[in-house]
Design an enzyme around this catalytic site. Structure first.
Site, PDB file in Angstrom:
ATOM      1  N   SER A   1     -16.477  36.788 -45.101  1.00  0.00           N
ATOM      2  CA  SER A   1     -16.010  37.826 -44.176  1.00  0.00           C
ATOM      3  C   SER A   1     -16.119  37.250 -42.770  1.00  0.00           C
ATOM      4  CB  SER A   1     -16.921  39.051 -44.287  1.00  0.00           C
ATOM      5  OG  SER A   1     -16.711  39.934 -43.210  1.00  0.00           O
TER       6      SER A   1
ATOM      7  N   TYR B   1     -25.260  43.265 -44.899  1.00  0.00           N
ATOM      8  CA  TYR B   1     -23.919  42.816 -45.290  1.00  0.00           C
ATOM      9  C   TYR B   1     -23.562  41.506 -44.590  1.00  0.00           C
ATOM     10  CZ  TYR B   1     -18.910  42.594 -45.983  1.00  0.00           C
ATOM     11  OH  TYR B   1     -17.649  42.160 -46.313  1.00  0.00           O
TER      12      TYR B   1
END
Ligand code: NAP
Length: 281
Positions: free
Chosen positions: A163, A176
């Site tokens: 990401s 995350y």
């Protein structure tokens, strides 16, 4: 041409039993997180490129509908493995599912993953443990378990979905972002270890992408950056993989790539302050 049968024999019993299958004569792509979003798009693309598929996620109904459609459209064989990757035994279950059918992976895309949003001090311990298990442990163990197949394949591919959150810490989504920094680091190291082999290894960093991700996370406060579609994100991955000398990692979206580069170059305090403001710390 290989066989293109898609058996529709399905199990209906225990939740971890898997659906049907066939013998493969085409290359085999294993895609986790194939029931939705980026993983689903990877499955579509690999089928269009003539790969048989092994589709992994928890929602068997979704995998089966997708598998049936891709088998009919492209004449490929599809194996559906409903596996919970938050379960520590999940990756071994996937590997055993392949072995049982005599399948060897030519490509592995680890796309299964999810995010949690909120101050670290109030995160649900069980949920962040599952987040680390799926995003980090399952991805790592499955990569390791299938690596011998990928290395032996004539044109092996390993894509791990990181990401843009991998490129700086994420205040308000600390766990995350940390999981994605791990994915990028692991994948780039594997890339280096396989220089000069036929295996192509890629860390793919999508920015905000139109999927169920934010719904699952329960917030779109960390929807920061240039928004792309799943098709655009997967295009970026295949463009990188199709290069003569693929890079270790790629960021989807020009503006996202610039932001990632800046995050690596600017002073840490500044990066953290800006990141905190942007994500609603
Ligand atoms: N969308 C974004 O903005 C964005 C940005 C950067 C990176 N990413 C990354 O891209 C990857 C794909 O996400 P997405 O955007 O496509 O989101 P998504 O539409 O929510 O898809 C997530 C996939 O992961 C699977 N999954 C989640 N938990 C699982 C578990 N315990 N066991 C097995 N499979 C599990 C889901 O399947 P089941 O629910 O059926 O199990 C689903 O197929 C993730 O790694 C995510 O972190 C997304």
């Amino acid at each position: 041409m290989g066989r293109s049968t898609h058996s529709s024999r399905r199990t209906t019993g225990a939740p971890h039993e898997e659906t049907a299958i066939t013998t493969a004569a085409r290359p085999v792509a294993v895609v986790t997180g194939a029931s939705s979003g980026i993983g689903e798009e990877f499955a579509r693309r690999f089928a269009a490129r003539g790969h048989d598929l092994v589709l992994v996620a928890r929602r068997e109904d979704r995998l089966t509908v997708l598998g049936d459609a891709l088998a009919a459209e492209h004449g490929v064989s599809v194996t559906v493995l409903p596996v919970d990757l938050a379960d520590p035994g999940g990756p071994a279950e996937v590997a055993a599912g392949l072995r049982r059918r005599g399948l060897r992976a030519d490509a592995l895309v680890n796309s299964a993953g999810f995010g949690t949003y909120g101050p670290f001090a109030t995160e649900d311990p069980a949920r962040i443990a599952a987040e680390v298990q799926v995003n980090v442990v399952a991805l790592t163990v499955l990569s390791r378990l299938l690596l011998p197949d990928l290395v032996a394949a004539p044109a092996g591919v390993l894509v791990n979905v990181a990401s843009t959150a991998a490129y700086q810490p994420g205040p308000s989504f600390a766990v995350y972002a940390a999981t994605k920094a791990y994915v990028r680091s692991l994948t780039e190291a594997i890339w280096q270890e396989h220089r000069g082999t036929a295996l192509r290894v890629l860390s793919l960093a999508p920015g905000p992408t139109e999927t169920e991700f934010f719904e699952v996370a329960g917030s779109d406060r960390f929807r920061v950056g240039q928004v792309l579609t799943v098709a655009q994100v997967v295009d970026v991955a295949f463009r990188a993989l199709d290069r003569r000398d693929p890079p270790p990692s790629v960021v989807a979206g020009r503006r996202n790539a610039v932001a990632a580069a800046l995050a690596g170059a600017l002073p840490r305090r500044l990066v953290l302050r800006v990141a905190g403001r942007l994500t609603g710390e």
